[in-house]
Design a protein around this motif. Sequence first.
Motif, PDB file in Angstrom:
ATOM      1  N   CYS H  14     -45.938 -28.436 -16.251  1.00  0.00           N
ATOM      2  CA  CYS H  14     -45.351 -27.814 -17.349  1.00  0.00           C
ATOM      3  C   CYS H  14     -46.269 -27.843 -18.468  1.00  0.00           C
ATOM      4  O   CYS H  14     -46.413 -28.957 -18.820  1.00  0.00           O
ATOM      5  CB  CYS H  14     -43.983 -28.165 -17.643  1.00  0.00           C
ATOM      6  N   LYS H  15     -46.414 -26.475 -19.163  1.00  0.00           N
ATOM      7  CA  LYS H  15     -47.418 -26.590 -20.413  1.00  0.00           C
ATOM      8  C   LYS H  15     -46.420 -26.096 -21.618  1.00  0.00           C
ATOM      9  O   LYS H  15     -47.020 -25.799 -22.718  1.00  0.00           O
ATOM     10  CB  LYS H  15     -48.617 -25.609 -20.395  1.00  0.00           C
ATOM     11  N   GLY H  16     -45.434 -26.204 -21.491  1.00  0.00           N
ATOM     12  CA  GLY H  16     -44.445 -25.787 -22.621  1.00  0.00           C
ATOM     13  C   GLY H  16     -44.454 -24.462 -23.212  1.00  0.00           C
ATOM     14  O   GLY H  16     -44.552 -24.429 -24.538  1.00  0.00           O
ATOM     15  N   CYS H  17     -45.010 -23.597 -22.545  1.00  0.00           N
ATOM     16  CA  CYS H  17     -45.316 -22.250 -23.286  1.00  0.00           C
ATOM     17  C   CYS H  17     -43.944 -21.617 -23.613  1.00  0.00           C
ATOM     18  O   CYS H  17     -43.955 -20.638 -24.588  1.00  0.00           O
ATOM     19  CB  CYS H  17     -45.902 -21.384 -22.373  1.00  0.00           C
ATOM     20  N   MET H  18     -42.899 -22.064 -23.055  1.00  0.00           N
ATOM     21  CA  MET H  18     -41.400 -21.450 -23.620  1.00  0.00           C
ATOM     22  C   MET H  18     -41.347 -19.986 -22.970  1.00  0.00           C
ATOM     23  O   MET H  18     -40.475 -19.402 -23.666  1.00  0.00           O
ATOM     24  CB  MET H  18     -41.323 -21.762 -25.031  1.00  0.00           C
ATOM     25  N   CYS H  20     -40.273 -19.362 -20.415  1.00  0.00           N
ATOM     26  CA  CYS H  20     -38.982 -18.964 -19.515  1.00  0.00           C
ATOM     27  C   CYS H  20     -37.869 -19.070 -20.457  1.00  0.00           C
ATOM     28  O   CYS H  20     -37.054 -18.171 -20.393  1.00  0.00           O
ATOM     29  CB  CYS H  20     -38.699 -20.686 -18.833  1.00  0.00           C
ATOM     30  N   CYS H  61     -43.026 -17.967 -15.303  1.00  0.00           N
ATOM     31  CA  CYS H  61     -43.686 -19.268 -15.636  1.00  0.00           C
ATOM     32  C   CYS H  61     -44.995 -18.875 -15.041  1.00  0.00           C
ATOM     33  O   CYS H  61     -45.334 -19.077 -13.981  1.00  0.00           O
ATOM     34  CB  CYS H  61     -42.904 -20.425 -15.113  1.00  0.00           C
ATOM     35  N   LEU H  66     -41.527 -23.765 -12.183  1.00  0.00           N
ATOM     36  CA  LEU H  66     -40.020 -23.822 -12.524  1.00  0.00           C
ATOM     37  C   LEU H  66     -39.132 -22.990 -11.274  1.00  0.00           C
ATOM     38  O   LEU H  66     -39.824 -21.985 -10.887  1.00  0.00           O
ATOM     39  CB  LEU H  66     -39.733 -22.766 -13.783  1.00  0.00           C
TER      40      LEU H  66
HETATM   41  S1  SF4 Z   1     -42.430 -20.803 -18.485  1.00  0.00           S
HETATM   42 FE1  SF4 Z   1     -41.346 -23.021 -19.057  1.00  0.00          FE
HETATM   43  S2  SF4 Z   1     -41.223 -24.320 -17.398  1.00  0.00           S
HETATM   44 FE2  SF4 Z   1     -43.089 -22.780 -17.210  1.00  0.00          FE
HETATM   45  S3  SF4 Z   1     -44.649 -23.744 -18.079  1.00  0.00           S
HETATM   46 FE3  SF4 Z   1     -43.648 -22.471 -19.689  1.00  0.00          FE
HETATM   47  S4  SF4 Z   1     -42.727 -23.650 -20.576  1.00  0.00           S
HETATM   48 FE4  SF4 Z   1     -43.005 -24.950 -18.865  1.00  0.00          FE
END
Ligand code: SF4
Lengths: 278, 278, 378, 378, 189, 189, 78, 78
Positions: H14-18, H20, H61, H66
């Motif tokens: 997970c790269k924390g892109c948010m 999701c 994602c 996810l």
């Molecule tokens: S979409 Fe959510 S689960 Fe997927 S990499 Fe980004 S933060 Fe992580």
Amino acid sequence: MNPLGEKYLRKDFLPFLFCPGCGDGMIVQAFLQAVDDLGCVDDLALTAGIGCSAWIGVYMHVDILKVLHGRAIPAAIGIKATNPSRKVVTFTGDGDCLAIGGNHLLHAARRNIDMTVVMVNNQIYAMTGGQVAPSTAVGSKTQTTPYGNLERQLNGCKVAIAAGATMVSRWSTAHPKQLIKTFKKALNHKGFSFIEIMSQCPVQTGRYLLGSGSPQFNFQWLKDHCMKEEDPSKWAEIEAQGNIPVGDFLQVEQPEFMAEVARMNQRVKEAQAKGGDR
Amino acid sequence: MNPLGEKYLRKDFLPFLFCPGCGDGMIVQAFLQAVDDLGCVDDLALTAGIGCSAWIGVYMHVDILKVLHGRAIPAAIGIKATNPSRKVVTFTGDGDCLAIGGNHLLHAARRNIDMTVVMVNNQIYAMTGGQVAPSTAVGSKTQTTPYGNLERQLNGCKVAIAAGATMVSRWSTAHPKQLIKTFKKALNHKGFSFIEIMSQCPVQTGRYLLGSGSPQFNFQWLKDHCMKEEDPSKWAEIEAQGNIPVGDFLQVEQPEFMAEVARMNQRVKEAQAKGGDR
Amino acid sequence: MKKGRIKVMLGNEACVEAALLAGCRFYGGYPITPATEILEIMSRRLPLVDGLCLQMEDEIAALVAVVGASWGGTKAMTATSGPGFCLMQEAIGLAVAVEAPCVIVNVQRGGPASGQSTSTAQGDFYQARYGSNGDYSLIVLCPSTAQEMFDHTIKAFNLSERFRIPVIILSDEVVGHIREKVFIPDADQLTFVERKVPTVPMEEFVIFKPEENGVPLMPTFNTGYKSPVISQAKSLNGNRGNAKEAVENIRRIVSKIEDHMDEFAEVQVYGDEKAETAFVTFGSVCRAARSAVDMGKEKGLAIRSVEVKTVWPFPDHLVRRALAGAKRIVVAEMNLGMLQREIERVIRQPEIKIELFSKIGGIYPQPQEFLRFLEEKR
Amino acid sequence: MKKGRIKVMLGNEACVEAALLAGCRFYGGYPITPATEILEIMSRRLPLVDGLCLQMEDEIAALVAVVGASWGGTKAMTATSGPGFCLMQEAIGLAVAVEAPCVIVNVQRGGPASGQSTSTAQGDFYQARYGSNGDYSLIVLCPSTAQEMFDHTIKAFNLSERFRIPVIILSDEVVGHIREKVFIPDADQLTFVERKVPTVPMEEFVIFKPEENGVPLMPTFNTGYKSPVISQAKSLNGNRGNAKEAVENIRRIVSKIEDHMDEFAEVQVYGDEKAETAFVTFGSVCRAARSAVDMGKEKGLAIRSVEVKTVWPFPDHLVRRALAGAKRIVVAEMNLGMLQREIERVIRQPEIKIELFSKIGGIYPQPQEFLRFLEEKR
Amino acid sequence: MRKEIIFTGFGGQGIILMGVIIARMMEHFPDLQVTQAQSYGPASRGGACRTDVVISDQQINYPKSSRPDVMIFMSEEARKRLLSEADPEKTLVIYDNTLIKEIPTAYKKTFAVPATGEAEKEFKNRMVANIYMLGATIELINPGSFDVLKKIVASSVPKKFEELNIKALEAGYEYYRTHKPAESPAASR
Amino acid sequence: MRKEIIFTGFGGQGIILMGVIIARMMEHFPDLQVTQAQSYGPASRGGACRTDVVISDQQINYPKSSRPDVMIFMSEEARKRLLSEADPEKTLVIYDNTLIKEIPTAYKKTFAVPATGEAEKEFKNRMVANIYMLGATIELINPGSFDVLKKIVASSVPKKFEELNIKALEAGYEYYRTHKPAESPAASR
Amino acid sequence: MKGAERIEIDRRYCKGCMLCKYICPCDVYDLGQERSDLDYLMPHVARIENCKVCGLCEQHCPDMVLTVVAKKKGKEKE
Amino acid sequence: MKGAERIEIDRRYCKGCMLCKYICPCDVYDLGQERSDLDYLMPHVARIENCKVCGLCEQHCPDMVLTVVAKKKGKEKE
Ligand code: SF4
Ligand SMILES: Cc1ncc(C[n+]2csc(CCOP(=O)(O)OP(=O)(O)O)c2C)c(N)n1
Ligand SMILES: Cc1ncc(C[n+]2csc(CCOP(=O)(O)OP(=O)(O)O)c2C)c(N)n1
Ligand code: SF4
Ligand code: SF4
Ligand code: SF4
Ligand code: SF4
Ligand code: SF4
Ligand SMILES: [Mg+2]
Ligand SMILES: [Mg+2]
């Protein structure tokens, strides 16, 4: 890994080298979904050039030949020529495909050879750090157009159509459902198909062109600016407003190159068996 | 030498290396006539690639830089970039321009840089002895398509239009009057102009494609097959009959690249003088 | 003696004949004098054996398509001359990096740049070895007759398959455009090498792990191995490698060839093997040198002519042996002194000056001139 | 001492700074790591001096546009790295053939092919000299510091104008991406060479007739001479030449440089000039070798480090002189042994083995390793 | 035995084809080796054009002519540029006297053949001048091989021109029989 | 005097900028030489990222660090891969303890700075963690040059972020003043 | 009516393509017997009196070797 | 109505892109405090009860890390 990833990714190649929130990963997923729906994973052979988006295919567990900057299409032709039953798909960036590789696009399209070019358009040279691309809007400030880009955009879809592509679509990463559908159509199309995907690059496009490096912002930008419009005569208007027409633009049937080759070889061999040398 | 030749040719380079009855010499003459009418010989700077047609400009007594196969356009850009007041004209063959050089055409057109590309279309690679070109009709037998060409033609005018050229015409050596007029229009056009000239090559095209090496036959073939039609929607029909639409297809005004550059430089320098660094 | 037939053929034609025999089924090309006949004849011949000859949009596309076809599981080749050879350099590096067997013919003409398209030359000697970026190695063969055009093409395909590398046939206008009798052995009289493909289950297979001979098995795209093939320096599993893996990768692709040179390196000596006067030549110039040796003999002059057939990797050892005892060494070549530099490097005896008999401008040297050179420069 | 200012600059930035000072007003480029900053900084700086920086569609177009600009009468340059350098090879030959002064920077990265884009290497040593087809010559300079990036760029423009040739600055990732203090002399402290243009009436002017220094006057397209400039081997009036004229043309464009090497060839020696142990290096490796020399000195080891600054045409004479008396010669380079071959060629004493200390894979050698090499290989 | 023959003229005359035909004939002479080398200018027509054929009972190393036994000239320009390669004493100089006015008398052995004129007059087709010339010279090149030559010519030209070419060939041969030079150099060496 | 400093973290943290700023500062110290060298992975974010700065009163030849005096770690991965380059006895190991759990006790000289945490918490912007870190370490790198640093930082960031960065810098400096390691290695060598 | 005083064909460079003959609406030319310096049979101006000085032959000559010289004004009636 | 049994986030990648969090129409996620193996702050599944198992988060994602695991049928009414 989600189940699709479990099924199709090369585990030992992870993580993706893409930045957080990069659209390229979303394209991996959409493509694999289409492949899964069609159950055609064993038929695939991929090629790619150089650039962030060129890595898309590398993570999928299928045959892939990743070559030089701009040269993914001729590599695909070599593979298709020797494996006519394979579904050959090329992943390429807007720079890879339209700048250095523009000529190969023209010629693959005119041949109507059965393959799919997926051009990921993030409106910039991302891998090298944010230089202007042929797809960058006029006026944009990039690392190599610090005072604003003076060159008009090259429209990949228009060029593909002029050169003779028999299927042409444009979608974005904000259209995963349509994208999956279009991928499936292209994988089953007999002839040269060209799919342009507008994709977010928060790090370069976001930072330099759109003013924000936030993945969410960049994703939303695509949602806001991509407008479905499949009638070419209405594109100019949409583009004048700074928006991007998306849709399935063209699909026609025309003699496919490899099929023509097979017919020719057959004919020539028969003539020879009869003793004529031409 | 006729008077036009006396006035404008390099005497010490004669004779032309063209074969008897080659259309290339007729293009030399028509171009010089246009130049003479405009009185602009001192303003010219030419470039060319490699091929028979690439020699067209060499015999004219003007600045000419004849470079590599396919690369006449970038050479022209370098000259124009450093001599914005010159009228820069590129002479190139159908192979030179559409095969190896196709990408440069796309990018010069999209930039709308003020120059003229004269593409001499003899439907073949003449200099190297009669191989298929992107402009060769489907089915044609050439030295490299002994069983008939399977690749559809690349239409230079359509590609130039799709890429953003602001003036596009096609004529033939059988239309010297129209050609001279179009040359003059192009020389005065501010932006990127593309002129395709259908030209006879009795030795290769004649011999391999049309079945006769006679200059007269080949010249007549052009007269018979080139039909004036400036409405793109009617081209398909003409082409389906094996004919070639000619005419002045497009001329629009758009911001010209070098003018934009000059404006930008002005703006940037003023900003800098005021102390801002961007 | 081998069974076969004799045909009068153009050098370029002999090349095609051999390629088809060796199993070449894809040709990607672009016309250029004096190599065009190879493309033209291929376009006539390949359809008859269910192969495909593609005239591509340029030389870059031609060689990249060849690399694609090679990974597609097919023996493939291209041919060009100087300007096109320039354009192919990046893709030569690609073929090296992705270890795609293929054959590239350069029928040399005069340079630099467009040079003299219809004249002969040997100015691409170093370009054939070093024209692409970075550290690499490949094999370069130099034929001097139509027969050698044939033989070297067979050899080139075999070596490319054996080592998984591009093999370059560095011919020239004289050899490409000469017509002479060629002996074509029946197919069963020849040995053909095929790339080795893996047989272990996909999960156990490590794509770039070398076999004992330094070469990994090749999971071409017709084998079902789902192979990841990238043009970057790589680790054994095919992913981008870290520095250490890059070092290993690069060293391996070079040493797989250079450690096995005795399998293919070839230097011939014509004339008096013990003569104090030696010519050193390659390619078409060998022929003129041979005539000069013969003429010299008639005049009572003992001369040997050392013919370097595989010029790269340069066979230091064989050349040294062939030149042992020579007191006067004249390198004869159609360039301004390239082979000469290698001989200077290899023959490290300061008392022996390595002389150069150089012909350029497309002027093929006459045997008499060799002898005149020996006299005048003495 | 010269007047000027000191600035902390990236090596690539120093290159731009110098180019602008030298009068470069056209840049045609294409992004590629690790040379991209040159393009980026040019795009910021050139508009301020009424120049033009064009990001072209590829490297071929970039260099061809530079050649066009050069004939347009402007000082022009481009920069790239390995893969792009491959693509430029044909146009390098073009620049040689049409005698267009220009400067080409290759900031080397790991090869072959895409190799290691962000790592350093020196694998393009021979490519810089021999990557294009046919006989030709050009000048290649190898900087090792940001200051030399600056100095060599000035020198490169001057030499390119003096000789009407492309001059190549063969830098590498370490030098391109290092940031350090650079002394920028005031413009009036520097000498700038400009191409000589004709002044005689057009009718009397013979376009490719050389002046005494071997170089013809250059009737650029801003001079009104209506010049015919073709990429083929040519006669003096610029038309296609016959064989004899071709020979003269080719010999002249080579010897105009090689006969005047003493004007520019440069080899430096660091450390103990009489030491029996000698390193030979070029480019960024010079720096590490210097540190090794210093460290050796601390330990009581006498070492000299011979730094080849102008690697092509290879300065045989200067290198021989700099190595005179050396008993042990170690060539240190970031490739598998290229400079080594030249040293073997030049130092023709069979008793001296030319050793190779080679680092590849993007691993820049540490000074300690040089010393370890000396100990271990003894 | 080594015999060197040079054919020369301008592009488009089919000069190269003449050499090719002679070379291909040699497939029928197992004891003879042959080389045929060509050189031509860049344009497809015009420009000097030349092919060297060497026939020998030994392996042929040097494939070009350095002291030609026979030279066949089919254009004035070719004569101007290349006659100096002929040995005035030894070389048999054959020339198309439709196109070439004269050969300096210094050249001892000459044979004039009005190939182009006859082709234009008799066959209304300049294109067969080369084949006419071959017919007129084969005995001087490789005596006694006219039948083989006929076979090769037939297989070297497009079907629809076969008859025309064979006629031209025979007419040339006839010209030779009726005009042949006094001493046949082919016999003399 | 030669001092080697390594900054390391992942792409996108502005690691290189830290080195650049230190290097540019040296324009203000005529007697000091400086080199700053960098290396990074191919992607623009993620991937290990590192810059070596060498400061010396002599000409600097070898421009990379071979026995670093100071190492600044800004990511766990960087720590994993590069800590081995530190000399446990001599190298001052500075680390962002928001991202790095711990440094083995073998390393004698350490200094923890919660740069990322503070940047997120105090400035709602991770992007200034690097500047915070610079503030917290400048005294250990080049004592007494905080004012020059401030000037360079101001000119190195976009105008609109200038204030934010200066605040982060000052906060870092404040952290140093209140938490500085017992023995200042900068002073000790 | 206009007429031609003479028609010049530059024998140095004529290649005998006969496009002049082909294009001439007034049948002025025949295929000649004379060869140019390049060894080609040149056109022969057989019926100059037919010439209307329309310029087509001159304009179409690919080697620019053909010049139609009109009769001077006033001479026309002679 | 459908519901999620659990939502798995693969902390290795997970790269924390948010994205999701951004795409979720039901406000299931918060920005979390925990870091993934790649040093990024991961999303926190704060309100799983809101989840309609629409699949959007999973589909968007970019790192395919996810997984939304739906409640088994029959379990829904619990
Ligand atoms: S979409 Fe959510 S689960 Fe997927 S990499 Fe980004 S933060 Fe992580
Ligand atoms: C011949 C060559 N030139 C330049 C480069 C450097 N390069 C690598 S990727 C790239 C641009 C990539 O842009 P794009 O195709 O848009 O892909 P993105 O990274 O944006 O997905 C460039 C110029 C190269 N690798 N090879
Ligand atoms: C890089 C390179 N490839 C190939 C060639 C060979 N070549 C010379 S001209 C030519 C084709 C010319 O065709 P076209 O452009 O149509 O010109 P024409 O001769 O028909 O006028 C080719 C392939 C070359 N000179 N350089
Ligand atoms: S730089 Fe842009 S395109 Fe490349 S991986 Fe990062 S976000 Fe994606
Ligand atoms: S080959 Fe064709 S195009 Fe070339 S000069 Fe001859 S007739 Fe003209
Ligand atoms: S058109 Fe010109 S070249 Fe042709 S025959 Fe007539 S005069 Fe001669
Ligand atoms: S000018 Fe007109 S009428 Fe007179 S000869 Fe020429 S074409 Fe015929
Ligand atoms: S499945 Fe739909 S509702 Fe559930 S968390 Fe994901 S996006 Fe939100
Ligand atoms: Mg992009
Ligand atoms: Mg053509």
